[in-house]
Design a protein around this motif. Structure first.
Motif, PDB file in Angstrom:
ATOM      1  N   LEU A   1       1.153  12.668  -3.159  1.00 24.68           N
ATOM      2  CA  LEU A   1       2.340  12.410  -3.969  1.00 24.68           C
ATOM      3  C   LEU A   1       3.601  12.390  -3.106  1.00 24.68           C
ATOM      4  N   TYR A   2       3.442  12.737  -1.834  1.00 21.07           N
ATOM      5  CA  TYR A   2       4.556  12.801  -0.892  1.00 21.07           C
ATOM      6  C   TYR A   2       4.468  11.638   0.089  1.00 21.07           C
ATOM      7  N   CYS A   3       5.605  11.017   0.337  1.00 14.05           N
ATOM      8  CA  CYS A   3       5.707   9.928   1.305  1.00 14.05           C
ATOM      9  C   CYS A   3       6.781  10.280   2.325  1.00 14.05           C
ATOM     10  N   SER A   4       6.379  10.646   3.527  1.00 16.52           N
ATOM     11  CA  SER A   4       7.313  10.953   4.597  1.00 16.52           C
ATOM     12  C   SER A   4       8.118   9.713   4.984  1.00 16.52           C
ATOM     13  N   LYS A   5       9.237   9.948   5.625  1.00 16.94           N
ATOM     14  CA  LYS A   5      10.041   8.840   6.155  1.00 16.94           C
ATOM     15  C   LYS A   5       9.200   7.956   7.073  1.00 16.94           C
ATOM     16  N   ALA A   6       8.213   8.563   7.737  1.00  9.97           N
ATOM     17  CA  ALA A   6       7.377   7.795   8.660  1.00  9.97           C
ATOM     18  C   ALA A   6       6.571   6.722   7.950  1.00  9.97           C
ATOM     19  N   TYR A   7       6.292   6.904   6.647  1.00 19.86           N
ATOM     20  CA  TYR A   7       5.449   5.964   5.909  1.00 19.86           C
ATOM     21  C   TYR A   7       6.224   5.173   4.861  1.00 19.86           C
ATOM     22  N   SER A   8       7.536   5.276   4.861  1.00 19.85           N
ATOM     23  CA  SER A   8       8.352   4.638   3.832  1.00 19.85           C
ATOM     24  C   SER A   8       8.193   3.114   3.857  1.00 19.85           C
ATOM     25  N   ARG A   9       8.183   2.508   2.679  1.00 17.84           N
ATOM     26  CA  ARG A   9       8.061   1.052   2.534  1.00 17.84           C
ATOM     27  C   ARG A   9       9.236   0.510   1.741  1.00 17.84           C
ATOM     28  N   ARG A  10       9.591  -0.730   1.992  1.00 19.85           N
ATOM     29  CA  ARG A  10      10.666  -1.366   1.231  1.00 19.85           C
ATOM     30  C   ARG A  10      10.221  -1.692  -0.187  1.00 19.85           C
ATOM     31  N   ARG A  11       8.969  -2.107  -0.328  1.00 18.22           N
ATOM     32  CA  ARG A  11       8.466  -2.485  -1.653  1.00 18.22           C
ATOM     33  C   ARG A  11       8.024  -1.250  -2.417  1.00 18.22           C
ATOM     34  N   PRO A  12       8.609  -0.985  -3.580  1.00 15.57           N
ATOM     35  CA  PRO A  12       8.206   0.190  -4.346  1.00 15.57           C
ATOM     36  C   PRO A  12       6.810   0.020  -4.937  1.00 15.57           C
ATOM     37  N   GLY A  13       6.123   1.142  -5.107  1.00 12.70           N
ATOM     38  CA  GLY A  13       4.791   1.105  -5.689  1.00 12.70           C
ATOM     39  C   GLY A  13       3.843   2.006  -4.936  1.00 12.70           C
ATOM     40  N   TRP A  14       2.551   1.775  -5.139  1.00 13.70           N
ATOM     41  CA  TRP A  14       1.512   2.562  -4.481  1.00 13.70           C
ATOM     42  C   TRP A  14       0.979   1.792  -3.276  1.00 13.70           C
ATOM     43  N   HIS A  15       0.829   2.504  -2.156  1.00 13.28           N
ATOM     44  CA  HIS A  15       0.435   1.869  -0.907  1.00 13.28           C
ATOM     45  C   HIS A  15      -0.753   2.598  -0.286  1.00 13.28           C
ATOM     46  N   LYS A  16      -1.544   1.840   0.447  1.00  9.33           N
ATOM     47  CA  LYS A  16      -2.671   2.403   1.188  1.00  9.33           C
ATOM     48  C   LYS A  16      -2.242   2.644   2.622  1.00  9.33           C
ATOM     49  N   LYS A  17      -2.472   3.865   3.112  1.00 10.79           N
ATOM     50  CA  LYS A  17      -2.085   4.185   4.488  1.00 10.79           C
ATOM     51  C   LYS A  17      -2.960   3.429   5.475  1.00 10.79           C
TER      52      LYS A  17
END
Length: 408
Positions: free
Chosen positions: A298-314
C-alpha cells in the motif's frame, strides 16, 4: 568517474567527510578523523560493511541512481546496494525533527468550534462530564475531542470534499483472484525516539480497520501504548528481538490465529494511512490487481513513483519500504515456510535483524511473484528521517513524494 575534484582531494588526504551528523553509536563524531582509524575501529566483513565504506557506497550509488544506471550497474542493482549501505550507516536522528509529522499531529481541525456543553459518561469512579464542542462542518453539529480525532472530515483548512478514492487511485480494469472479505491485520512496534504508534493506529481506524478486534499489536519490548488502544489484542516480547524477527513471527502468528483470512496486512508503526475515506472497503473491491495474484504494497516510495495514477507492477526487485504489505493467504504461507527467508536471521546483515523490504523483494524475485503498488501512495512514511546526508536522497527516498492524503 563519479568523484568530484574536491572529494578526490579530501579522500587523498585520508580524512572522513566533515559532517556534524556523522556520529558513532557513542555520540562521538567521525568528522576529521583519519579514515584508516575509523576503518580499524569497525573492520568490514563479507556480511557487514563499516560506516566509512557504507557512506562511500551510499554516495556512489546515489549518483548511479540519479543517472538511471551505468554500464555494469543498472539502476535496480544500485538501489539494492544503496539500501544495503543504508543499514550499515551510523545515523544521528534529531530530537526535534517534525518534518514527517502529519497535520493532525500539530494542528486543530478548522471546523472545531467553542465548547457548548457536556455529556454524562459513566466510569468506574462514577459519572464524568465529557466536554462537547460546536462543529461547523456541514455534515456535523457537535463533537467531542475523541470524535474529532476519529473523524474522516478533519481538515486544517476549509476546502472542497476529497475526490473519490477511485479518482485518486484508479482501480484496475478488472479485479482478479478470490474476493477479500476476511482480514488478519498486525502492527509491529518497537521503541522510538519519536513515537508514531498512535498516529499509525488512529489513521488505520479511520481508514476502516476500526473494530477493537480488527488488528493485533506485536510489541517488541517497552513501548508506550496510548490508553485509548488498551482494548487492542497484543503480543508482547519482553526482551527485544529486532525488526525482522518481530515481523516474521507476527506474520506466522496471524496465520495461526486466523487461518481463514483472505488477506494478511502487516503494518509497521511508522505508517500513516490514507484516511479520508473507507480504504478497507475500497481495497475489498480492488484486491487483487492482476492475475496471477501477487503481493500488494500500500506504500509507494519516491523511488517507485509514477506519473500515471493507478496500480502498477514493480519491475525488478523490490527494495524500498515494507510499511504496509498485503499477503494473500497462500503467499503468506509460502513466505513463512521459505528456507532462505528463515535463514536471513543467521545470514543477513546487522545480525539478521533488519532490511525486511529486501527480504520480501528477494523472495518475490526468486519465485517470480509480482509486487503491485498504488500511485499515489495510500500510505506515508512518518518515521525518523536520516540526517546523515541532508542535501541528498537519504531524507526523501524513504517517503512517498505522492501521497493520496496530500493530493486533495
Amino acid at each position: 568517474m563519479f568523484v568530484s575534484e574536491k572529494e578526490r582531494k579530501a579522500r587523498a588526504a585520508g580524512f572522513c567527510k566533515k559532517s556534524p551528523a556523522w556520529k558513532n553509536r557513542h555520540g562521538a563524531g567521525w568528522a576529521g578523523m583519519p579514515v584508516k582509524l575509523v576503518a580499524n575501529l569497525f573492520p568490514p566483513s563479507h556480511a557487514e560493511i563499516n560506516p566509512v565504506i557504507a557512506s562511500l557506497l551510499y554516495r556512489l550509488t546515489d549518483r548511479v541512481i540519479a543517472r538511471g544506471g551505468v554500464a555494469g550497474c543498472p539502476a535496480g542493482k544500485a538501489t539494492a546496494l544503496q539500501s544495503w549501505a543504508q543499514v550499515n550507516l551510523e545515523v544521528d536522528y534529531p530530537e526535534s525533527d517534525v518534518s514527517c509529522q502529519p497535520e493532525r499531529a500539530t494542528k486543530t481541525c478548522c471546523y472545531l468550534g467553542l465548547k457548548r456543553g457536556f455529556r454524562i459518561q459513566p466510569s468506574a469512579s462514577g459519572y464524568l462530564q465529557l466536554p462537547v464542542f460546536h462543529c461547523t462542518h456541514p455534515d456535523h453539529r457537535e463533537t467531542t475531542l475523541a470524535e474529532c480525532d476519529s473523524c474522516r472530515d478533519w481538515t486544517a483548512k476549509p476546502g472542497p470534499a476529497p475526490l473519490p478514492i477511485e479518482q485518486l487511485v484508479p482501480p484496475p480494469v478488472k479485479r482478479r483472484g478470490p474476493r477479500t472479505r476476511r482480514w488478519a491485520v498486525g502492527v509491529t512496534t518497537a521503541p522510538r525516539r519519536q513515537p508514531t504508534l498512535a498516529l499509525c493506529l488512529d489513521s488505520m481506524m479511520r481508514a476502516g480497520w476500526d473494530s477493537p478486534t480488527s488488528m493485533r499489536l506485536f510489541v517488541d519490548s517497552a513501548v508506550t501504548i496510548p490508553e485509548r488502544f488498551a482494548d487492542l489484542p497484543l503480543t508482547f516480547r519482553e526482551s527485544k528481538i529486532g525488526a525482522w524477527p518481530n515481523y516474521y513471527l507476527a506474520l506466522m502468528e496471524l496465520l495461526m490465529r486466523h487461518p481463514e483470512a483472505d488477506a494478511f496486512l502487516l503494518v509497521q508503526d511508522d505508517a500513516l494511512f490514507y484516511d479520508r475515506q473507507n480504504l478497507r472497503a475500497h481495497l475489498e473491491q480492488v484486491l487483487w490487481p492482476a492475475d496471477p495474484v501477487g503481493l500488494v504494497s500500500l506504500y509507494c516510495s519516491k523511488a517507485y513513483s509514477r506519473r500515471r495514477p493507478g496500480w502498477h507492477k514493480k519491475k525488478g526487485k523490490w527494495v524500498w519500504g515494507a510499511l504496509a504489505f498485503v499477503f494473500p493467504r497462500e503467499l503468506a504461507k509460502r513466505f513463512i515456510c521459505d528456507p532462505i527467508v528463515l535463514d536471513h536471521r543467521w545470514s543477513g546483515p546487522k545480525g539478521g535483524l533488519v532490511i525486511i523490504d529486501l527480504v520480501i523483494g528477494a523472495w518475490a524475485a526468486r519465485h517470480n511473484i509480482a509486487i503491485y503498488y498504488p500511485c499515489p501512495s495510500l500510505v506515508q512514511h512518518i518515521g525518523d528521517t536520516s540526517t546523515l546526508w541532508p542535501h541528498e536522497r537519504a531524507a526523501s527516498i524513504r517517503r512517498a513524494d505522492r501521497f493520496a492524503g496530500e493530493m486533495e
